[in-house]
Enzyme design. Structure first.
Site, PDB file in Angstrom:
ATOM      1  N   GLU A 198      58.646 -13.938  -5.288  1.00 28.67           N
ATOM      2  CA  GLU A 198      57.249 -13.100  -5.991  1.00 28.67           C
ATOM      3  C   GLU A 198      56.372 -14.656  -4.583  1.00 28.67           C
ATOM      4  O   GLU A 198      55.062 -14.097  -4.594  1.00 28.67           O
ATOM      5  CB  GLU A 198      56.711 -12.950  -6.970  1.00 28.67           C
ATOM      6  CG  GLU A 198      55.360 -13.013  -7.562  1.00 28.67           C
ATOM      7  CD  GLU A 198      55.332 -12.540  -9.255  1.00 28.67           C
ATOM      8  OE1 GLU A 198      56.633 -12.258  -9.423  1.00 28.67           O
ATOM      9  OE2 GLU A 198      54.690 -12.838  -9.792  1.00 28.67           O
TER      10      GLU A 198
ATOM     11  N   GLU B 267      55.327 -13.671  -1.460  1.00 23.62           N
ATOM     12  CA  GLU B 267      54.470 -12.410  -0.991  1.00 23.62           C
ATOM     13  C   GLU B 267      53.410 -12.610  -0.750  1.00 23.62           C
ATOM     14  O   GLU B 267      52.392 -12.091  -0.939  1.00 23.62           O
ATOM     15  CB  GLU B 267      55.029 -11.254  -2.482  1.00 23.62           C
ATOM     16  CG  GLU B 267      54.641 -10.132  -2.654  1.00 23.62           C
ATOM     17  CD  GLU B 267      55.332  -9.239  -3.951  1.00 23.62           C
ATOM     18  OE1 GLU B 267      55.386  -9.736  -4.869  1.00 23.62           O
ATOM     19  OE2 GLU B 267      55.099  -7.465  -4.024  1.00 23.62           O
TER      20      GLU B 267
ATOM     21  N   CYS C 247      57.137  -9.670 -14.554  1.00 23.04           N
ATOM     22  CA  CYS C 247      57.743 -10.024 -15.326  1.00 23.04           C
ATOM     23  C   CYS C 247      57.965  -9.618 -16.283  1.00 23.04           C
ATOM     24  O   CYS C 247      59.129  -9.670 -16.633  1.00 23.04           O
ATOM     25  CB  CYS C 247      58.349 -11.191 -15.241  1.00 23.04           C
ATOM     26  SG  CYS C 247      57.726 -12.996 -13.767  1.00 23.04           S
TER      27      CYS C 247
ATOM     28  N   SER D 211      53.518  -6.995  -8.355  1.00 25.48           N
ATOM     29  CA  SER D 211      54.032  -7.709  -7.513  1.00 25.48           C
ATOM     30  C   SER D 211      55.618  -6.518  -7.459  1.00 25.48           C
ATOM     31  O   SER D 211      55.519  -6.457  -8.347  1.00 25.48           O
ATOM     32  CB  SER D 211      54.685  -8.971  -8.026  1.00 25.48           C
ATOM     33  OG  SER D 211      56.023  -9.843  -7.202  1.00 25.48           O
TER      34      SER D 211
ATOM     35  N   LYS E  23      62.485  -5.124 -23.048  1.00 22.98           N
ATOM     36  CA  LYS E  23      63.689  -4.992 -21.803  1.00 22.98           C
ATOM     37  C   LYS E  23      64.828  -4.550 -22.213  1.00 22.98           C
ATOM     38  O   LYS E  23      65.161  -4.038 -20.677  1.00 22.98           O
ATOM     39  CB  LYS E  23      64.546  -6.836 -21.837  1.00 22.98           C
ATOM     40  CG  LYS E  23      63.254  -8.181 -21.200  1.00 22.98           C
ATOM     41  CD  LYS E  23      63.327  -8.225 -19.699  1.00 22.98           C
ATOM     42  CE  LYS E  23      62.786  -9.119 -19.347  1.00 22.98           C
ATOM     43  NZ  LYS E  23      62.268  -8.450 -17.709  1.00 22.98           N
TER      44      LYS E  23
ATOM     45  N   GLU F 237      63.360  -1.291 -19.803  1.00 20.30           N
ATOM     46  CA  GLU F 237      62.803  -2.265 -18.396  1.00 20.30           C
ATOM     47  C   GLU F 237      64.840  -1.576 -17.698  1.00 20.30           C
ATOM     48  O   GLU F 237      64.691  -1.448 -16.400  1.00 20.30           O
ATOM     49  CB  GLU F 237      62.978  -3.556 -18.394  1.00 20.30           C
ATOM     50  CG  GLU F 237      62.790  -4.371 -16.546  1.00 20.30           C
ATOM     51  CD  GLU F 237      62.530  -5.307 -16.374  1.00 20.30           C
ATOM     52  OE1 GLU F 237      62.257  -5.562 -15.862  1.00 20.30           O
ATOM     53  OE2 GLU F 237      63.093  -6.031 -17.524  1.00 20.30           O
TER      54      GLU F 237
ATOM     55  N   GLU G 159      65.263   2.898 -11.293  1.00 23.27           N
ATOM     56  CA  GLU G 159      64.907   2.158 -10.273  1.00 23.27           C
ATOM     57  C   GLU G 159      66.041   0.293 -10.577  1.00 23.27           C
ATOM     58  O   GLU G 159      66.391   0.195  -9.259  1.00 23.27           O
ATOM     59  CB  GLU G 159      63.415   1.048 -10.484  1.00 23.27           C
ATOM     60  CG  GLU G 159      62.269   2.287 -10.402  1.00 23.27           C
ATOM     61  CD  GLU G 159      61.619   2.423 -11.621  1.00 23.27           C
ATOM     62  OE1 GLU G 159      62.340   3.342 -12.100  1.00 23.27           O
ATOM     63  OE2 GLU G 159      60.877   1.668 -11.919  1.00 23.27           O
TER      64      GLU G 159
ATOM     65  N   CYS H 236      56.943 -14.605 -23.720  1.00 24.02           N
ATOM     66  CA  CYS H 236      57.680 -14.062 -24.083  1.00 24.02           C
ATOM     67  C   CYS H 236      58.220 -15.499 -25.576  1.00 24.02           C
ATOM     68  O   CYS H 236      59.163 -14.380 -25.903  1.00 24.02           O
ATOM     69  CB  CYS H 236      58.802 -14.452 -22.929  1.00 24.02           C
ATOM     70  SG  CYS H 236      58.059 -13.119 -21.496  1.00 24.02           S
TER      71      CYS H 236
END
Lengths: 579, 164
Positions: free
Chosen positions: A280, A283, A300, A320, A359, A362, A367, A504
């Site tokens: 990141e 990037e 994230c 990102s 999560k 996710e 993907e 988190c």
């Protein structure tokens, strides 16, 4: 604020004039029971468990909403008060699915605790709500069982506080339920699965989608090589489940417990956080140099990513492309790690322990399968890990410390602070500054982006240019900031966004903290302390100094954002509708 | 919301333009939702998901909250009104004379609940408060037609009359 003096149970109490009776009583150490009340979020006076007698008032009043005033006399423990509270609780219980023994919140339930406190031994009423209401287990992340719902609306308030607002009270009277618009399954509305509703729920009406059974099955299967990774915020809160004070870091004990549970390898998501920073950060340097697709926004937090996709699809190009640490690790374990150790990736079962319910979602995004199958096979919450430890008869508190396993055993302080709001930005800037300036930041601790302000800003000069950064936590603050950017009122180069308030450490998969305790301590601050102290005590505090990461690039990825890195460590996003 | 089939939404461009006018009229005032819902129901006859979504978006109120309000108040309907609107009086006099049983019989014959409409769009069913015809209790109306001093066995014949 002016003060007023009132009497509670004949004791004189002086409090700020904007206090409620509940706040005044608690400041005088007089306990008033509550159920629907959630400090700063839900203040309805609807459960009527906090009723008190006020001299001269016609009827009993709800202490959570009744403002104090000079000279009033309040009584919190009279026969009339006790009778009314008990009757109200009995009425709530009469419609509640009282299968406590088999409930996920057994012994951690505010309703159960109240029932005990009130000395309920028999129920005078039996409810109307039969037949059973449908259970919504349509989502990847959590289950809603309205048979256990007490209509306190705390989940609705939590959802509104996230400006997601996909649930509301619908219908009226006995038919009232908390539900989505048109009673669609929650998988079909724009829920971001942050799980703040679960943390707000006093009962077992909301529970994460259980992943314990499939993890145990994998551990018990000798064919499977079961690896586990643990996110930074887990170590900051897991101890609470075993009676340790909030904010106690339990990293070493957690690693020992995971090994005792039978995981073949125990890795640290912090290492992958360092990898995320490399990708990141690179990037960012690329985009900043070319002045393209700025601001770069972190990705994230899967709750935030889903929020962006549904509510601000015009910003998905700013996200990102770097995967989250969990998913980067998932991809690395089923590629580099599998190849290096000569293990067929089909035999690897990859588990993540996360402070998060999003999560779980996710992990099942299509993907996230660069290895051909899902890179992460199961994502446990901190609460689920605690349950597994208890079920295995492990005496957690007395465990000795162990170290994470190699080859990903080393992590830096930069990776650890990912778990608190501002941590990703701080970690990124430590690396970006050094890469561009060729020297280390003078002060590694970036005070302006720490702490609990909703929107934090900082700017620093890097190679002669001003870099403007912002950090926000909670999607409500994200909405505010993005609207400002859209209106041209603010401009940044780099933004960190976390879906959950506080980041988190206060994620939807963290140990449940009762409303009463939440009113007394700032959970976010206490847990973040554990992470910042671990960072301060780390020998390595910058991601690019992590030897495990250096080796990974040397042996496998060549350099950050290389072709191979793009294949395995980067992803893309989907513009979704709000309805 | 049950899984019953709803007649397909067939709102027109004109109706949408009217709705936008209503929304713009109330947008700035506090508590705009309920007046907007009222007028939207006048335009469309009911409040389907398509209409509620426009209102939610334009007033910047979550759709779940809009739906919560619509399902709270009995005067808002999620279902279109039928060609024949059957209304059964549940006022005190009619109720003690057995209008509850009459209502149940209608539900049974048409297969719909109060507030709903048959999938062919022909009949919708409402339960009303006292309509002031207590001398005829129990009473029901079908559009403008009034039927009084009913017994349950009268119901099939009444419905049959409108099966054109």
């Amino acid at each position: 604020m002016e003060n007023v003096t009132l009497k509670i149970n004949n004791i004189e109490v002086t409090v700020p004039a904007d206090y409620t009776i509940l706040q005044a009583a608690r400041s005088a150490n007089i306990d008033i029971p509550t159920l629907c009340y959630l400090e700063g979020m839900n203040k309805l006076g609807s459960c009527r468990l906090c009723v008190v007698e006020i001299k001269g008032a016609r009827a009993l009043q709800a202490a959570c909403v009744y403002p104090v005033s000079e000279g009033i006399e309040v009584f919190t423990n009279t026969p009339a008060v006790r009778r009314a509270r008990k009757a109200n609780l009995e009425l709530i219980l009469s419609n509640h699915d009282r299968s406590c023994l088999t409930c996920s919140r057994n012994r951690n339930c505010e309703l159960q605790a109240l029932s005990e406190e009130f000395g309920i031994e028999e129920l005078a009423f039996s409810g109307e709500n039969d037949p059973k209401l449908a259970i919504d287990d349509s989502s990847t992340s959590y289950i809603r069982d309205n048979n256990k719902c007490v209509l306190c609306r705390r989940c609705v308030a939590a959802c509104d506080n996230q400006v997601v607002s996909v649930i509301s009270c619908i219908n009226r009277g006995f038919d009232t339920t908390v539900n989505t618009a048109f009673e669609k399954p929650v998988s079909e509305v724009s829920c971001i699965f942050c799980g703040q509703c679960i943390n707000a729920c006093p009962t077992g009406a909301l529970t994460e989608k259980p992943h314990i059974p499939k993890v145990l099955e994998a551990i018990d299967n000798p064919q499977k090589h079961v690896v586990v990774q643990t996110a930074p915020a887990v170590r900051a809160a897991l101890g609470e489940e075993f009676g340790l004070p909030m904010g106690t870091p339990v990293t070493g004990k957690m690693v020992t417990a995971l090994k005792l549970l039978g995981f073949d390898k125990v890795f640290d998501t912090d290492t992958a956080a360092d990898l995320t920073i490399m990708e990141e950060g690179t990037e960012f340097i690329e985009r900043f140099t070319k002045q393209e697709n700025l601001p770069l926004i972190t990705s994230c937090s899967p709750g935030w990513v889903k929020f962006c996709e549904h509510y601000f699809p015009e910003f998905t190009d700013n996200l990102s492309s770097a995967k989250s640490p969990m998913e980067m690790f998932g991809a690395v374990i089923k590629s580099y790690y599998a190849e290096k150790n000569n293990i067929d990736k089909k035999d690897i079962y990859s588990v993540a322990v996360m402070p998060c319910t999003s999560k779980k979602y996710e992990a099942q995004r299509e993907e996230m399968s660069s290895s051909g199958t899902f890179d992460i096979d199961a994502s446990l919450t901190t609460r689920e890990l605690a349950k597994m430890i208890k079920q295995a008869g492990i005496n957690f508190v007395d465990l000795p410390d162990s170290e994470f396993d190699d080859p990903f055993g080393t992590a830096t302080g930069a990776g650890v602070i990912f778990g608190a709001t501002g941590g990703v930005m701080e970690a990124a800037l430590r690396t970006v500054y050094e890469v561009l300036e060729g020297k280390s930041l003078e002060n590694l601790e970036l005070a302006p982006i720490r702490g609990m302000d909703g929107i934090k800003e900082a700017s620093l000069e890097i190679s002669g240019k001003e870099v403007k950064v912002a950090v926000v936590h909670g999607t409500k603050n994200a909405k505010e900031l993005l609207n400002k950017i859209k209106a041209g009122e603010a401009k940044y180069d780099f933004i960190e966004i976390m879906a959950c308030p506080g980041g988190c450490v206060n994620g939807g998969g963290q140990p449940i903290v009762s409303a009463k305790k939440r009113a007394l301590v700032d959970v976010r601050v206490e847990r973040a302390k554990a992470l910042y102290s671990e960072d301060r005590n780390s020998a390595l505090r910058k991601s690019h100094e992590n030897p495990a990461i250096k080796k990974l690039y040397e042996e496998y990825f060549e350099k950050p954002c290389s072709h191979k890195a793009h294949e395995l460590l980067h992803t893309h996003y989907t513009k979704r509708s709000k309805y | 919301m049950s899984d019953k089939k709803l007649p397909a939404f067939n709102g027109t461009k004109e109706q949408e333009a009217q709705l936008m006018e209503v929304i713009n009229k109330h947008k700035q005032s506090k508590g705009a939702l309920i007046p907007v819902l009222h007028e939207a129901q006048e335009i469309y006859g009911y409040l389907p998901v398509e209409v509620q979504t426009i209102i939610a978006e334009e007033l910047d109120i979550p759709l779940a909250e809009v739906y919560g309000v619509v399902t709270f108040y009995t005067q808002f309907s999620l279902y279109p009104k039928g060609k024949y609107k059957i209304a059964v009086c549940l006022g005190t006099a009619c109720y003690v004379k057995g209008s509850g049983d009459i209502l149940d019989k209608i539900k049974e014959i048409l297969g719909i609940e109060v507030g709903e409409c048959t999938p062919d769009g022909k009949f919708s069913l409402e339960a009303t408060r006292c309509i002031g015809a207590c001398g005829l209790a129990p009473v029901l109306t079908v559009n403008e037609d009034v039927y009084g001093r009913l017994v349950v066995d009268d119901v099939p014949g009444i419905i049959e009359k409108y099966q054109d």
